[in-house]
Motif scaffolding. Sequence first.
Motif: not given
Length: 284
Positions: A94-122
Motif C-alpha cells: 500500500g501507500m507509505p504513511s497510511v498506517s505505515d512508516p512515512g509520516y515523519r519523513l514527509v513532515t520533515a521534507a515539508v518543513a525543509a521545502d523538499v519536493p514530494i511526489t507519489s506513485v499512486p497505486g494499490p
Amino acid sequence: MIGRVTDSPGVLVLAATPIGHAADAPPRLATELAAADVVAAEDTRRLRRLASDLGVTVAGRVTSYFEGNEAARTPQLLEALQRGERVVLVTDAGMPSVSDPGYRLVTAAVAADVPITSVPGPSAVLTALAVSGLPVDRFCFEGFLPRKAGERTRRLAALAAEQRTMVFFEAPHRTAAALAAMAEVFGPDRAGAVCRELTKTHEEVRRGPLGELVDWAADGVRGEVTVVVAGADDTAQVSNDPDSLRAAVAELEESGMRRKDAIAAVADQAGLPKREVYQAVHVG
C-alpha cells in the motif's frame, strides 16, 4: 561524511506497492526503483522480492525504514534529500504513511521545502470500500484500534454517532475482539464487512450485521484484515432527555469505559455540552 547541502534539493517519492499480486504494481514503480539514489523500505527482504518480481535492478542504496528506526533514520534520509538525491520510500504493502512508516519523513521534507511526489497505486482502504457493498460517497479511515479493551471501547464510543462509512485495519488475532466491541458499541444490527487477504489467492469478503460477523470470527481469522462498518443512521442520535442520557452513560460504563469518557461520548452523540450530560447523571 555528510555531503554539502545544495541549492537544488532532491525529491521524496512515496511509492505505493501491491497489497497482493505483484502484477498490480503501477508501471512507474519499476521506473522509480531503478532510478532511485536511495530506496527506504519497511522490509528490505520484501523489497528485494518485489524488485525481482518486477524484473528491476535496484542500483541505489537500500536502507531499512520501519517503526523501530523511523525516528533515527528520518534525519539521515532528509540529509540525502538535501544533497539532491532522489529517495523512494516503500512499505510492505500500500501507500507509505497510511498506517505505515512515512509520516515523519514527509513532515520533515515539508518543513525543509523538499519536493514530494507519489506513485499512486494499490490501497487496502479503497479496495475494501469498493467491495464492501457499503456506502462510499462519504467515509473516514480510522486505522488500527487500540489494543487494550478499555481504550478500544472509548475510541469506538467516540465514533458511535459517525454517519460516514468507517474503515479500520486490524490484526487477525484481534479481529474477533474488535468486532465484538463494535457490535457492543454500534449495535449488533449495524452493517459491516470483513475483507480478508484482499487481491490475494485466498481473498474473502464476509458481509453482514456486526452480530453475525462476531459469530463468524469466533473460530479465528487469518491473513491481512480490513474492516468496513456502515455509519450511523442520522436518526440514531441519543435522546436528550435525562433518563436516556443516564441509560446511555450506564451502558458505556458497563462495557468498561470510565464515567468521564462515557459522559463525553454521550454528549458528542447527543450534540449536547458535557455539563448537561454530567448533570443528568449526577443530579437527575
